[in-house]
Design a protein around this motif. Sequence first.
Motif, mmCIF file in Angstrom:
data_model
loop_
_atom_site.group_PDB
_atom_site.id
_atom_site.type_symbol
_atom_site.label_atom_id
_atom_site.label_comp_id
_atom_site.label_asym_id
_atom_site.label_seq_id
_atom_site.Cartn_x
_atom_site.Cartn_y
_atom_site.Cartn_z
ATOM 1 N N ASP A 163 -3.766 -13.610 9.605
ATOM 2 C CA ASP A 163 -2.934 -12.424 9.436
ATOM 3 C C ASP A 163 -4.462 -11.462 10.007
ATOM 4 O OD1 ASP A 163 -5.121 -14.068 9.512
ATOM 5 O OD2 ASP A 163 -6.688 -13.560 7.095
ATOM 6 N N ALA A 164 -4.964 -11.763 10.944
ATOM 7 C CA ALA A 164 -6.016 -11.119 12.447
ATOM 8 C C ALA A 164 -4.813 -10.862 13.471
ATOM 9 C CB ALA A 164 -6.511 -12.219 12.704
ATOM 10 N N ALA A 165 -3.270 -11.331 13.882
ATOM 11 C CA ALA A 165 -2.915 -11.681 14.584
ATOM 12 C C ALA A 165 -2.250 -10.428 14.418
ATOM 13 C CB ALA A 165 -2.530 -12.603 15.191
ATOM 14 N N LYS A 179 -1.311 -1.625 2.586
ATOM 15 C CA LYS A 179 -1.011 -0.859 1.423
ATOM 16 C C LYS A 179 0.601 -1.815 0.392
ATOM 17 C CE LYS A 179 -3.616 -0.449 -2.061
ATOM 18 N NZ LYS A 179 -3.792 -0.840 -2.390
ATOM 19 N N ARG A 180 1.913 -1.484 1.836
ATOM 20 C CA ARG A 180 3.133 -1.613 1.315
ATOM 21 C C ARG A 180 3.709 -3.232 1.653
ATOM 22 N NH1 ARG A 180 5.587 1.994 5.163
ATOM 23 N NH2 ARG A 180 4.522 3.472 4.965
ATOM 24 N N LEU A 181 2.400 -3.621 2.261
ATOM 25 C CA LEU A 181 2.890 -5.399 2.715
ATOM 26 C C LEU A 181 2.280 -6.305 1.454
ATOM 27 C CD1 LEU A 181 2.737 -5.365 7.202
ATOM 28 C CD2 LEU A 181 4.892 -5.691 5.615
ATOM 29 N N GLU A 182 0.741 -5.199 1.134
ATOM 30 C CA GLU A 182 0.175 -6.530 -0.056
ATOM 31 C C GLU A 182 0.730 -7.476 -0.399
ATOM 32 O OE1 GLU A 182 -4.178 -4.697 -1.182
ATOM 33 O OE2 GLU A 182 -2.275 -4.529 -2.768
ATOM 34 N N PRO A 183 1.956 -6.948 -1.298
ATOM 35 C CA PRO A 183 2.663 -7.428 -2.067
ATOM 36 C C PRO A 183 2.740 -8.968 -1.607
ATOM 37 C CG PRO A 183 3.157 -5.897 -2.529
ATOM 38 C CD PRO A 183 2.367 -6.160 -1.570
ATOM 39 N N ASP A 191 -10.157 -15.515 -2.380
ATOM 40 C CA ASP A 191 -9.149 -17.144 -2.569
ATOM 41 C C ASP A 191 -7.854 -17.352 -2.146
ATOM 42 O OD1 ASP A 191 -12.136 -17.745 -3.376
ATOM 43 O OD2 ASP A 191 -11.794 -18.709 -5.303
ATOM 44 N N ASN A 192 -7.100 -15.869 -2.964
ATOM 45 C CA ASN A 192 -5.625 -15.685 -3.071
ATOM 46 C C ASN A 192 -4.833 -15.650 -1.534
ATOM 47 O OD1 ASN A 192 -3.877 -15.762 -4.640
ATOM 48 N ND2 ASN A 192 -3.447 -13.607 -4.717
#
Length: 280
Positions: free
Chosen positions: A251-253, A271-275, A221-222
Amino acid sequence: MMPAMASRQIVAGRTCVVTGAGSGIGRALAQRLAGQDCPVAICDWDEDGLRDTEATIAGPVLAKKLDVRDRGAQMAFASEVAEWAPAPFGMVVCNAGVTVSQLAAEAAPEDDEWVMDVNFWGVIHGTRAFLPILLEQGSGAIVNVSSVFGLIGFPSQSAYCASKHAVRGYTESLRHELRGSGVTAVAVHPGGIQTNIVRHSRFHKDDQGNTDRTVLEREFDNIARTSPAKAAQTIQDGVEKGKGRILIGPDAAMLAGLLRMAPVSYYSVMKRLEPLVRRS
Ligand SMILES: NC(=O)c1ccc[n+]([C@@H]2O[C@H](COP(=O)([O-])OP(=O)(O)OC[C@H]3O[C@@H](n4cnc5c(N)ncnc54)[C@H](O)[C@@H]3O)[C@@H](O)[C@H]2O)c1
């Protein structure tokens, strides 16, 4: 030389078919298409969800309870829709899908098979049931819903990723076969869409090692940013423009761009961009 654009497809006013129309993207598509004067043939194995969708549609609608894994049922549905169709066909959207969250090394085989059966065989049966009708009329689009997980791999989603890569491979092959027929095949790759996909999923463990499914539901949901209505609009616009591949959501683009730059090491970058992609 620029590659030739696929011919434009007309959708508005045409009979359209949507599988998995009892929730999420399928429901939003059925509602959007009905709002554009399309007679809609919808199916889902969840009869309550299907009837709820049907109740929101004012125009011509044919609703059928159906499990997309059942090839015979999909063939019979296609015959029924062809008999009923008040207008030529526009698009047939093989959308029904499910997922399981589990690590490959610990996977329950029956859950992997469930995902492949619904997501891959459900799409193949739907395509094969309706394709002869579109070929006969010489127009229309087979629109198969893959995922961004049909472009990348992701921990805890091995069967889902495999099924969605398979949908992409099948659909792209079909698109090449259909050149010159007037019919097209389109692969759709949504990013995170605010639907019930995770609530409807089977769950063992997520990519963070959580075994509490409510944690994954909250995470999803987040992260999921695009509404089903926006997804439906993007699909229709893409089909009408003659696109062969439709990405849904920023996000898909972004993922598609990342994949071009880091075709193997994309996961480390993610992983680095996740936050940055989480809502605070
Ligand atoms: N929501 C996302 O973030 C997301 C991202 C990428 C791809 N997708 C894909 O979009 C499609 C639609 O999913 P959604 O997000 O709207 O999820 P959803 O769970 O809200 O809707 C899926 C629908 O498919 C139906 N369905 C499942 N198995 C079926 C079966 N065997 N026979 C008939 N109907 C069946 C369900 O009952 C449900 O109504 C799926 O293929 C999914 O994999 C979703």
